[in-house]
Design an enzyme around this catalytic site. Structure first.
Site, mmCIF file in Angstrom:
data_model
loop_
_atom_site.group_PDB
_atom_site.id
_atom_site.type_symbol
_atom_site.label_atom_id
_atom_site.label_comp_id
_atom_site.label_asym_id
_atom_site.label_seq_id
_atom_site.Cartn_x
_atom_site.Cartn_y
_atom_site.Cartn_z
ATOM 1 N N TYR A 76 -17.824 -35.267 -17.242
ATOM 2 C CA TYR A 76 -18.641 -34.624 -18.283
ATOM 3 C C TYR A 76 -20.118 -34.576 -17.893
ATOM 4 O O TYR A 76 -20.821 -33.626 -18.238
ATOM 5 C CB TYR A 76 -18.427 -35.291 -19.661
ATOM 6 C CG TYR A 76 -17.196 -34.711 -20.299
ATOM 7 C CD1 TYR A 76 -17.200 -33.425 -20.829
ATOM 8 C CD2 TYR A 76 -15.999 -35.403 -20.302
ATOM 9 C CE1 TYR A 76 -16.061 -32.849 -21.354
ATOM 10 C CE2 TYR A 76 -14.849 -34.847 -20.825
ATOM 11 C CZ TYR A 76 -14.888 -33.564 -21.351
ATOM 12 O OH TYR A 76 -13.753 -33.001 -21.857
ATOM 13 N N ASP A 116 -18.793 -25.323 -24.396
ATOM 14 C CA ASP A 116 -20.047 -25.236 -23.650
ATOM 15 C C ASP A 116 -21.249 -24.800 -24.487
ATOM 16 O O ASP A 116 -22.388 -24.811 -24.011
ATOM 17 C CB ASP A 116 -19.886 -24.295 -22.433
ATOM 18 C CG ASP A 116 -19.403 -22.885 -22.806
ATOM 19 O OD1 ASP A 116 -19.651 -22.442 -23.946
ATOM 20 O OD2 ASP A 116 -18.783 -22.228 -21.950
ATOM 21 N N HIS A 136 -12.413 -26.750 -30.255
ATOM 22 C CA HIS A 136 -12.180 -27.952 -29.441
ATOM 23 C C HIS A 136 -13.397 -28.864 -29.342
ATOM 24 O O HIS A 136 -13.424 -29.754 -28.504
ATOM 25 C CB HIS A 136 -11.724 -27.548 -28.026
ATOM 26 C CG HIS A 136 -10.392 -26.863 -28.011
ATOM 27 N ND1 HIS A 136 -9.866 -26.265 -26.880
ATOM 28 C CD2 HIS A 136 -9.463 -26.691 -28.985
ATOM 29 C CE1 HIS A 136 -8.678 -25.748 -27.174
ATOM 30 N NE2 HIS A 136 -8.420 -25.985 -28.443
ATOM 31 N N CYS A 187 -18.663 -41.796 -31.489
ATOM 32 C CA CYS A 187 -18.506 -43.227 -31.224
ATOM 33 C C CYS A 187 -17.033 -43.599 -31.391
ATOM 34 O O CYS A 187 -16.400 -43.250 -32.394
ATOM 35 C CB CYS A 187 -19.388 -44.034 -32.177
ATOM 36 S SG CYS A 187 -19.154 -45.803 -31.948
ATOM 37 N N CYS A 192 -23.134 -51.569 -34.463
ATOM 38 C CA CYS A 192 -21.936 -50.954 -33.875
ATOM 39 C C CYS A 192 -21.890 -51.166 -32.352
ATOM 40 O O CYS A 192 -21.209 -52.049 -31.850
ATOM 41 C CB CYS A 192 -21.876 -49.465 -34.220
ATOM 42 S SG CYS A 192 -20.412 -48.670 -33.533
ATOM 43 N N GLY A 237 -10.712 -13.798 -22.409
ATOM 44 C CA GLY A 237 -10.792 -14.822 -21.360
ATOM 45 C C GLY A 237 -10.038 -16.104 -21.644
ATOM 46 O O GLY A 237 -10.543 -17.181 -21.360
HETATM 47 N N1 APR Z 1 -13.499 -12.281 -17.722
HETATM 48 C C1 APR Z 1 -12.404 -12.339 -18.521
HETATM 49 N N2 APR Z 1 -11.398 -13.217 -18.338
HETATM 50 C C2 APR Z 1 -11.509 -14.079 -17.299
HETATM 51 C C3 APR Z 1 -12.623 -14.071 -16.434
HETATM 52 C C4 APR Z 1 -13.647 -13.123 -16.671
HETATM 53 N N3 APR Z 1 -14.729 -13.027 -15.900
HETATM 54 N N4 APR Z 1 -12.438 -15.049 -15.505
HETATM 55 C C5 APR Z 1 -11.271 -15.643 -15.806
HETATM 56 N N5 APR Z 1 -10.692 -15.062 -16.877
HETATM 57 C C6 APR Z 1 -9.442 -15.421 -17.565
HETATM 58 C C7 APR Z 1 -8.325 -15.907 -16.667
HETATM 59 O O1 APR Z 1 -7.541 -14.814 -16.193
HETATM 60 C C8 APR Z 1 -7.531 -16.786 -17.633
HETATM 61 O O2 APR Z 1 -6.586 -16.027 -18.381
HETATM 62 O O3 APR Z 1 -9.765 -16.530 -18.382
HETATM 63 C C9 APR Z 1 -8.600 -17.306 -18.592
HETATM 64 C C10 APR Z 1 -8.965 -18.755 -18.393
HETATM 65 O O4 APR Z 1 -7.847 -19.543 -18.730
HETATM 66 P P1 APR Z 1 -7.931 -21.131 -18.814
HETATM 67 O O5 APR Z 1 -8.626 -21.646 -17.614
HETATM 68 O O6 APR Z 1 -6.550 -21.623 -19.082
HETATM 69 O O7 APR Z 1 -8.888 -21.394 -20.072
HETATM 70 P P2 APR Z 1 -8.546 -21.419 -21.629
HETATM 71 O O8 APR Z 1 -7.506 -20.426 -21.979
HETATM 72 O O9 APR Z 1 -9.846 -21.332 -22.332
HETATM 73 O O10 APR Z 1 -7.949 -22.881 -21.808
HETATM 74 C C11 APR Z 1 -7.639 -23.305 -23.107
HETATM 75 O O11 APR Z 1 -7.142 -25.515 -22.353
HETATM 76 O O12 APR Z 1 -7.742 -27.268 -20.972
HETATM 77 C C12 APR Z 1 -7.713 -26.822 -22.271
HETATM 78 O O13 APR Z 1 -9.094 -27.445 -24.055
HETATM 79 C C13 APR Z 1 -9.113 -26.737 -22.839
HETATM 80 O O14 APR Z 1 -10.131 -25.042 -24.219
HETATM 81 C C14 APR Z 1 -9.307 -25.256 -23.084
HETATM 82 C C15 APR Z 1 -7.887 -24.779 -23.295
#
Ligand code: APR
Length: 289
Positions: free
Chosen positions: A89, A129, A144, A152, A198, A235
């Protein structure tokens, strides 16, 4: 992460299976639909922040020290080696502090502002983020949590914390290319609750695997989903629940669903629109007037 929103059960019609069209990269058609919408949901995942330089989770560059998301975002890993999780992190917080919202985040924020008088636009994000807020989005739900909040482990107090580094012991740690899978940082040197009575160990205020979303968050998400006319799914790999079920929930309620992704997901054929490409390019096109 298993709560199915009430709205799912309210809509028994099979609209979802009766979709009449599936349009790819048809911005004009999408804009016509969007113009009539009173309530719009933008459901985002890691892909929307990719062009800000924030790694996604399930693509090869998303692995931190070769650790998969299910190991890294896991309360058991934190219990066993809090130093390792805090190193991660620290790395990602420093990276995000230096990153900027991209054209996709900004297009969403500007769309909300331009249409504030006539439409309710809600961002439902799985991202932790904080880039939607930094882009100017006002109405957002962080499903999330947020990496710039701590909780804490003893008294549960949640606080905003953007310190860099968050504690002296983490300075210079967290390199993603190191092959160290055990941290040598002692627990006493990690961030701790400052309340005198705490002093508990702090953790990032984030929902990890096996943990449930906050009830208040689920309730808010449920309301916007049940009232939404158009949903943009941006995404996300759509494999982590409950967010992965949200578009299905909204489609069952009659919402039009448009996906924005660099590659089709297994869910793409079920949606009404699909826009292939980086969301920093496709969102400004889709959301311009
Ligand atoms: N524009 C659009 N889509 C994109 C881009 C981009 N520039 N770059 C990557 N992607 C897409 C990928 O094709 C994929 O489908 O974004 C997606 C990312 O998928 P993950 O990495 O699985 O992310 P996410 O779906 O947000 O994960 C969900 O999983 O690990 C846990 O809690 C964490 O919030 C997260 C959750």
């Amino acid at each position: 992460m298993s709560v199915i929103p009430r709205s799912f059960y309210k809509h028994t019609k099979t609209l979802y299976y009766l979709r009449k069209f599936y349009s790819q990269n048809d911005f004009a058609k999408f804009k016509n639909v969007l113009n009539t919408a009173k309530q719009v949901v933008v459901l985002t995942g890691a892909g929307i922040s990719a062009e800000s330089g924030v790694p996604t989770f399930r693509e090869p560059e998303g692995l931190w020290r070769k650790l998969e998301a299910s190991i890294l975002y896991n309360p058991v890993t934190f219990r066993e080696d809090p130093g390792l999780v805090w190193e991660y992190y620290h790395y990602i917080r420093e990276l995000v502090l230096k990153a900027q919202p991209n054209a996709g985040h900004i297009a969403v924020a500007q769309y909300e502002r331009r249409h504030a008088a006539k439409k309710l636009v809600t961002v439902l994000t799985q991202n932790v983020d904080g880039l939607h807020a930094r882009a100017g989005t006002r109405n957002f739900i962080e499903l999330h949590g947020n990496m710039f909040k701590t909780r804490c482990t003893k008294c549960n107090e949640v606080l905003v914390n953007t310190d860099s580094p968050i504690c002296p012991a983490l300075a210079g740690t967290g390199s993603p290319t190191s092959d160290k899978l055990v941290s040598d940082i002692k627990e006493k040197d990690l961030p701790h609750c400052q309340k005198p009575d705490c002093g508990g160990l702090l953790r990032p205020h984030i929902i990890w695997f096996g943990e449930v979303l906050e009830t208040s968050v689920v309730e808010k998400a449920d309301i916007v989903m049940s009232e939404c006319n158009v949903c943009l799914v941006v995404g996300t790999s759509s494999i982590v629940y409950p967010a992965a079920a949200f578009p299905t929930v909204m489609a069952a309620g009659g919402s039009i669903i448009a996906e924005f992704n660099i590659e089709p997901s297994p869910a793409s054929p079920k949606f009404d629109f699909y826009f292939q490409g980086p969301s920093a390019t496709t969102l400004p096109q889709a959301l311009s007037d």
